[in-house]
Design a protein around this motif. Structure first.
Motif, PDB file in Angstrom:
ATOM      1  N   ILE A 158     -17.532 -45.041  41.478  1.00 23.09           N
ATOM      2  CA  ILE A 158     -16.508 -44.397  40.651  1.00 23.09           C
ATOM      3  C   ILE A 158     -17.227 -43.650  39.535  1.00 23.09           C
ATOM      4  O   ILE A 158     -18.139 -44.184  38.900  1.00 23.09           O
ATOM      5  N   HIS A 159     -16.822 -42.394  39.297  1.00 26.23           N
ATOM      6  CA  HIS A 159     -17.517 -41.518  38.357  1.00 26.23           C
ATOM      7  C   HIS A 159     -16.577 -41.101  37.227  1.00 26.23           C
ATOM      8  O   HIS A 159     -15.363 -40.944  37.431  1.00 26.23           O
ATOM      9  N   ALA A 160     -17.174 -40.860  36.039  1.00 23.45           N
ATOM     10  CA  ALA A 160     -16.405 -40.354  34.897  1.00 23.45           C
ATOM     11  C   ALA A 160     -15.967 -38.927  35.177  1.00 23.45           C
ATOM     12  O   ALA A 160     -16.739 -38.110  35.680  1.00 23.45           O
ATOM     13  N   THR A 161     -14.727 -38.608  34.847  1.00 25.59           N
ATOM     14  CA  THR A 161     -14.181 -37.280  35.117  1.00 25.59           C
ATOM     15  C   THR A 161     -14.416 -36.293  33.988  1.00 25.59           C
ATOM     16  O   THR A 161     -14.097 -35.113  34.133  1.00 25.59           O
ATOM     17  N   ALA A 162     -14.984 -36.730  32.857  1.00 21.16           N
ATOM     18  CA  ALA A 162     -15.275 -35.837  31.737  1.00 21.16           C
ATOM     19  C   ALA A 162     -16.217 -36.559  30.780  1.00 21.16           C
ATOM     20  O   ALA A 162     -16.404 -37.784  30.866  1.00 21.16           O
ATOM     21  N   ASP A 163     -16.830 -35.784  29.869  1.00 19.70           N
ATOM     22  CA  ASP A 163     -17.679 -36.384  28.840  1.00 19.70           C
ATOM     23  C   ASP A 163     -16.826 -37.220  27.885  1.00 19.70           C
ATOM     24  O   ASP A 163     -15.680 -36.864  27.583  1.00 19.70           O
TER      25      ASP A 163
ATOM     26  N   ARG B 135     -21.971 -43.565  25.511  1.00 20.09           N
ATOM     27  CA  ARG B 135     -21.550 -42.175  25.747  1.00 20.09           C
ATOM     28  C   ARG B 135     -21.905 -41.786  27.183  1.00 20.09           C
ATOM     29  O   ARG B 135     -23.038 -41.991  27.616  1.00 20.09           O
ATOM     30  N   VAL B 136     -20.917 -41.250  27.901  1.00 19.28           N
ATOM     31  CA  VAL B 136     -21.115 -40.875  29.298  1.00 19.28           C
ATOM     32  C   VAL B 136     -20.819 -39.388  29.464  1.00 19.28           C
ATOM     33  O   VAL B 136     -20.096 -38.786  28.668  1.00 19.28           O
ATOM     34  N   SER B 137     -21.383 -38.824  30.519  1.00 18.63           N
ATOM     35  CA  SER B 137     -21.162 -37.422  30.865  1.00 18.63           C
ATOM     36  C   SER B 137     -20.362 -37.338  32.148  1.00 18.63           C
ATOM     37  O   SER B 137     -20.287 -38.303  32.924  1.00 18.63           O
ATOM     38  N   ARG B 138     -19.751 -36.182  32.362  1.00 21.35           N
ATOM     39  CA  ARG B 138     -18.964 -35.994  33.572  1.00 21.35           C
ATOM     40  C   ARG B 138     -19.850 -36.198  34.801  1.00 21.35           C
ATOM     41  O   ARG B 138     -20.942 -35.647  34.900  1.00 21.35           O
ATOM     42  N   GLY B 139     -19.389 -37.028  35.745  1.00 25.58           N
ATOM     43  CA  GLY B 139     -20.129 -37.312  36.964  1.00 25.58           C
ATOM     44  C   GLY B 139     -20.962 -38.572  36.911  1.00 25.58           C
ATOM     45  O   GLY B 139     -21.476 -39.002  37.948  1.00 25.58           O
ATOM     46  N   ASP B 140     -21.109 -39.195  35.713  1.00 21.13           N
ATOM     47  CA  ASP B 140     -21.876 -40.435  35.627  1.00 21.13           C
ATOM     48  C   ASP B 140     -21.142 -41.568  36.349  1.00 21.13           C
ATOM     49  O   ASP B 140     -19.913 -41.688  36.279  1.00 21.13           O
ATOM     50  N   ARG B 141     -21.906 -42.423  37.016  1.00 24.40           N
ATOM     51  CA  ARG B 141     -21.310 -43.570  37.714  1.00 24.40           C
ATOM     52  C   ARG B 141     -20.980 -44.650  36.701  1.00 24.40           C
ATOM     53  O   ARG B 141     -21.848 -45.105  35.956  1.00 24.40           O
ATOM     54  N   ILE B 142     -19.698 -45.065  36.663  1.00 23.91           N
ATOM     55  CA  ILE B 142     -19.262 -46.048  35.669  1.00 23.91           C
ATOM     56  C   ILE B 142     -18.874 -47.375  36.301  1.00 23.91           C
ATOM     57  O   ILE B 142     -18.658 -48.355  35.576  1.00 23.91           O
ATOM     58  N   GLY B 143     -18.761 -47.436  37.627  1.00 27.00           N
ATOM     59  CA  GLY B 143     -18.394 -48.693  38.264  1.00 27.00           C
ATOM     60  C   GLY B 143     -18.223 -48.531  39.763  1.00 27.00           C
ATOM     61  O   GLY B 143     -18.480 -47.457  40.331  1.00 27.00           O
ATOM     62  N   ASP B 144     -17.784 -49.635  40.414  1.00 34.31           N
ATOM     63  CA  ASP B 144     -17.574 -49.662  41.868  1.00 34.31           C
ATOM     64  C   ASP B 144     -16.139 -50.055  42.157  1.00 34.31           C
ATOM     65  O   ASP B 144     -15.543 -50.877  41.447  1.00 34.31           O
ATOM     66  N   MET B 145     -15.572 -49.481  43.216  1.00 31.07           N
ATOM     67  CA  MET B 145     -14.186 -49.762  43.591  1.00 31.07           C
ATOM     68  C   MET B 145     -14.063 -51.201  44.098  1.00 31.07           C
ATOM     69  O   MET B 145     -14.939 -51.707  44.798  1.00 31.07           O
TER      70      MET B 145
END
Length: 447
Positions: free
Chosen positions: A356-361, A402-412
């Protein structure tokens, strides 16, 4: 009654499946199992069902695998086309900028040459006027000298006649010799002046021709610059239009978004340097090309502001692999408690552990267990937006990160109140839930 029905069924099936006996022999005894026709039929039906289920499951898995491969290939092709388009636009922009710089250098060189030739032409004109004034003075002196010469000759003839009448010989007076020398000097000076006048006139004509050639070349350079500027303006317009449509489709004011980003990215600075004064005056106005170049720079800056704003808003999709869209935003029947309930996000179903990826910064404000959501990650973005990612199997970020768009933040996963493996994805504006698909659909033709 039941035994009679069972007997009839065994008799009917006995024609095709006769009764079988399975003997089990040990060291001490021998036993057998009786397989009635009904038991054989149930076994065959069960085996056929298992085989059919296996074939159907295999077909479904193959179909999903092929479909997901096609979607990934299509996404890669679209990404490659978009990257190629960006690279082509960047190359055209760089080439046009180099061409503009070269044209400007040629224009400045031509203007310097024209200025130099104009200075030489003005000097030649001044010299020609001085020579004309000198020639006028010399002509007046020549006329006076010729008049004195004629008078001297007439007097010499008169004196010669008088001397001949008296019988004496008188030599010619010294004034006649002086007049001859003066005439010779003036004649030579007039010839040199005429030659110099012709030379100055030829130089002036050559200067005019060079000025006309430089003016023609300047006109060609101006037309070429106009074509370059027009191409750049059209390319920038084509690049800005889809971005503007994307923000409007998401219900955002482009002016407010751009102003907000400009305020956040407006830092300037540098060392203090002495103030240099121009010797050309303070009223020098920029040329039309300089104004158009400044406008292009502003457009490029606007595109950069659009890019920054797009990275700060949830236009991307939280999943990059294949998935199923299982539940939309809005009122629906609750999957576990029943009844009509408000579904404040959208659900995407995929395999367990799908990234699962962040959709924005943004900044992670929650990374842990929340009742109902299970393992939840909440990210705060610009412009009062917030995204939530629920039912995770594993969280890969920490609060305050702080995360950027597209960074992996977790698993489904399937944590919390859930009926199966999926991602519950929410977008909130000032705390109120909105449909996440509004942002995803708005960016579909851009990213």
């Amino acid at each position: 009654m039941t035994r009679r029905l069972s007997h009839r069924i065994d008799v009917a099936l006995g024609r095709y499946l006769p009764e079988q006996r399975l003997f089990l022999r040990t060291d001490h005894s021998t036993r057998f199992l009786r397989l009635s026709p009904m038991a054989q039929a149930l076994g065959l039906a069960s085996g056929a069902g298992v085989v059919a289920w296996a074939m159907l499951s295999t077909a479904i898995l193959l179909t999903n695998h092929v479909g997901s491969g096609n979607l990934r290939d299509e996404a890669r092709r679209e990404q490659a086309l978009y990257d190629q388009r960006l690279n082509a636009l960047a190359g055209e922009r760089d080439a046009a900028a180099e061409e503009v710089g070269a044209a400007r250098e040629r224009f400045e060189m031509a203007m310097g040459e024209v200025s130099r030739m104009q200075s030489e032409l003005l000097a030649s004109e001044e010299r020609r006027r001085e020579l004309e004034t000198g020639m006028s003075v010399l002509q007046q002196s020549l006329r006076k000298t010729m008049a004195e010469r004629d008078a001297s000759r007439a007097r010499s003839r008169t004196l010669a006649a008088e001397l001949e009448g008296k019988g004496r010989q008188v030599a010619e007076g010294p004034r006649a010799a002086d007049v001859q020398d003066t005439l010779a000097f003036l004649t030579g000076a007039l010839e040199e002046t005429a030659v110099e006048r012709d030379t100055v006139a030829a130089d002036a004509a050559a200067a005019y021709q060079l000025a006309e050639a430089l003016a023609y070349e300047q006109k060609l350079v101006q037309e070429r610059n106009d074509q370059i500027f027009t191409s750049l303006e059209e390319a920038l317009t084509v690049s800005i239009t889809p971005l503007d449509k994307m923000f409007k489709a998401a219900g955002l004011s482009t002016d407010q978004v751009i102003n907000r980003v400009r305020q956040g990215y407006s830092g300037v600075g540098g060392p203090l340097t002495p103030l240099s004064m121009s010797t050309k005056g303070d009223d020098v106005l920029p040329s039309p090309d300089e104004l158009r170049a400044a406008a292009l720079v502003e457009k490029l800056d606007e595109i950069n502001l659009y890019r920054i704003a797009a990275e700060k808003l949830p236009f991307a999709q939280p999943l990059k692999s294949a998935y199923r869209f299982t539940s939309p935003f809005g009122v629906r029947s609750h999957p576990t408690k029943g009844g009509q309930r408000m579904h404040e996000g959208v659900d995407f179903a995929a395999g367990y552990g799908t990234p699962i990826h962040a959709t924005a910064d943004g900044v992670v404000t929650k990374a842990g267990w929340v009742s109902g959501y299970g393992r939840l990650v909440t990210i705060r973005h610009e412009f009062g937006l917030e995204t939530r990612y629920g039912h995770m199997a594993q969280i890969r970020v920490e609060e305050g990160q702080r995360v950027s768009r597209g960074d992996r933040i977790g698993d489904m996963g399937n944590s919390g109140r859930s009926t199966g493996t999926h991602l519950h994805y929410e977008v909130r504006v000032d705390g109120k839930p909105v449909n996440p698909m509004t942002y995803i659909k708005a960016a579909r033709d851009v990213f």
